[in-house]
Design a protein around this motif. Structure first.
Motif, short mmCIF file in Angstrom:
data_model
loop_
_atom_site.label_atom_id
_atom_site.label_comp_id
_atom_site.label_asym_id
_atom_site.label_seq_id
_atom_site.Cartn_x
_atom_site.Cartn_y
_atom_site.Cartn_z
N HIS A 37 -24.16 23.17 -20.23
CA HIS A 37 -25.65 23.61 -20.60
C HIS A 37 -25.61 25.20 -21.50
N SER A 38 -24.78 24.71 -22.81
CA SER A 38 -24.55 26.10 -23.09
C SER A 38 -25.98 25.85 -24.19
N THR A 39 -27.03 24.84 -24.32
CA THR A 39 -28.13 25.71 -24.76
C THR A 39 -29.37 25.91 -23.12
N MET A 40 -29.93 26.90 -23.42
CA MET A 40 -29.83 27.04 -21.59
C MET A 40 -31.47 26.37 -22.05
N GLN A 41 -31.20 25.78 -20.73
CA GLN A 41 -32.86 24.90 -20.11
C GLN A 41 -32.50 25.00 -18.88
N PRO A 42 -34.10 25.30 -18.81
CA PRO A 42 -33.92 25.72 -17.47
C PRO A 42 -33.77 24.06 -16.30
N SER A 43 -32.94 23.72 -15.40
CA SER A 43 -32.60 22.78 -15.50
C SER A 43 -31.67 23.40 -13.40
N PHE A 44 -31.43 22.33 -12.75
CA PHE A 44 -30.85 22.70 -11.32
C PHE A 44 -29.71 22.51 -12.10
N SER A 45 -28.83 22.68 -12.34
CA SER A 45 -27.61 22.02 -12.40
C SER A 45 -26.65 23.71 -13.28
N MET A 46 -25.92 23.66 -13.73
CA MET A 46 -24.56 25.01 -13.80
C MET A 46 -25.15 25.31 -15.21
N PRO A 47 -25.92 26.69 -15.45
CA PRO A 47 -26.04 27.48 -16.06
C PRO A 47 -25.06 27.64 -16.66
N ASN A 48 -24.78 27.38 -18.08
CA ASN A 48 -23.31 28.39 -19.43
C ASN A 48 -23.48 29.69 -18.52
N PRO A 49 -21.69 29.90 -17.95
CA PRO A 49 -21.35 31.14 -17.31
C PRO A 49 -21.24 31.68 -18.58
N GLY A 50 -21.05 31.18 -20.14
CA GLY A 50 -20.73 32.03 -21.00
C GLY A 50 -19.19 32.90 -20.77
N LEU A 51 -18.55 32.28 -20.78
CA LEU A 51 -17.10 33.71 -19.67
C LEU A 51 -16.14 33.24 -21.17
N ALA A 52 -15.24 34.51 -21.40
CA ALA A 52 -14.58 34.53 -22.60
C ALA A 52 -13.15 33.71 -22.11
N ASP A 53 -12.30 33.41 -23.19
CA ASP A 53 -11.18 32.27 -23.54
C ASP A 53 -10.35 32.88 -22.32
N TYR A 54 -9.94 34.02 -22.07
CA TYR A 54 -8.68 34.14 -21.34
C TYR A 54 -9.21 34.11 -19.70
N GLN A 55 -10.71 34.20 -19.47
CA GLN A 55 -11.81 34.38 -18.26
C GLN A 55 -11.60 32.48 -17.71
N VAL A 56 -11.86 31.73 -18.88
CA VAL A 56 -11.38 30.27 -18.28
C VAL A 56 -10.68 29.95 -17.79
N ASN A 57 -9.43 30.03 -18.89
CA ASN A 57 -7.81 30.05 -18.61
C ASN A 57 -8.06 30.28 -17.05
N ALA A 58 -8.21 31.93 -16.69
CA ALA A 58 -7.62 32.48 -15.65
C ALA A 58 -8.04 31.94 -13.79
N LEU A 59 -9.19 31.43 -14.56
CA LEU A 59 -10.30 29.86 -13.39
C LEU A 59 -9.65 28.76 -13.28
N VAL A 60 -9.13 28.53 -14.36
CA VAL A 60 -9.12 26.88 -14.75
C VAL A 60 -7.46 27.09 -13.31
N ALA A 61 -6.55 28.32 -13.76
CA ALA A 61 -5.25 28.19 -13.40
C ALA A 61 -5.93 28.51 -11.48
N TYR A 62 -6.69 29.35 -11.92
CA TYR A 62 -6.67 29.21 -9.85
C TYR A 62 -7.20 27.90 -9.08
N LEU A 63 -8.42 27.59 -10.34
CA LEU A 63 -8.34 25.76 -10.39
C LEU A 63 -7.85 24.92 -9.83
N MET A 64 -6.46 24.99 -10.52
CA MET A 64 -5.71 23.57 -10.22
C MET A 64 -4.40 24.59 -9.28
N THR A 65 -4.54 25.32 -8.81
CA THR A 65 -3.89 25.57 -7.85
C THR A 65 -4.45 25.44 -6.09
N LEU A 66 -5.89 24.68 -6.62
CA LEU A 66 -6.17 24.15 -5.03
C LEU A 66 -6.32 22.83 -5.17
#
Ligand code: HEC
Length: 120
Positions: free
Chosen positions: A87-116
């Protein structure tokens, strides 16, 4: 919608305050930083970790991070793609809004998720 407003406010705050410090650190994406980001940004809607401070506030919470990580088709690439495009174009919906993260934040979050993936 309340959840989204809170999300946007937190994202704006966080974007402003951590951007400088955490960028360009040596050693690649840091899952510990990812865990920290996830606890502050993603808990309104997801169970990030069982010990998170507050439970999700959505009536129908989004899938727990553990569930997402353990799907056989969840990969680093699929997570990055989702986080950057949902949803990088923001439409009202019941699914996940785009978190608008910087690349390093995406990379850190993905690294964390992959540890799970391999956690019991
Ligand atoms: C406003 C509520 C909300 C917030 C905040 C939120 N999510 Fe989500 N998320 C959802 C919902 C709802 C879904 C399931 C529906 C969908 O796929 O959009 C979802 C699904 C996902 C998925 C699974 C996508 C798939 O392939 O099925 C991932 C990964 C994800 N979120 C990561 C995150 C991360 C990381 C954060 C914190 C930066 C976050 N979410 C914050 C609501 C949210």
């Amino acid at each position: 919608m309340k959840a989204f407003i809170r999300f946007a406010a937190i994202a704006a705050l966080l974007g402003g305050s951590v951007q400088g410090g955490a960028q360009g650190l040596p050693g690649g994406p840091d899952p510990v930083e990812g865990h920290r980001l996830a606890l502050s940004l993603c808990t309104p809607c997801h169970v990030v970790a069982t010990d998170q401070e507050l439970p999700p506030i959505l009536d129908h919470p989004a899938p727990p991070f553990r569930t997402i990580a353990k799907r056989p088709d969840t990969t680093e690439a699929s997570l990055k793609h989702f986080l950057l495009t949902t949803h990088s174009t923001m439409q009202p919906s019941f699914s996940m809004p785009n978190p608008g993260l910087a690349d390093y934040q995406v990379n850190a979050l993905v690294a964390y998720l992959m540890t799970l993936k391999n956690r019991p």
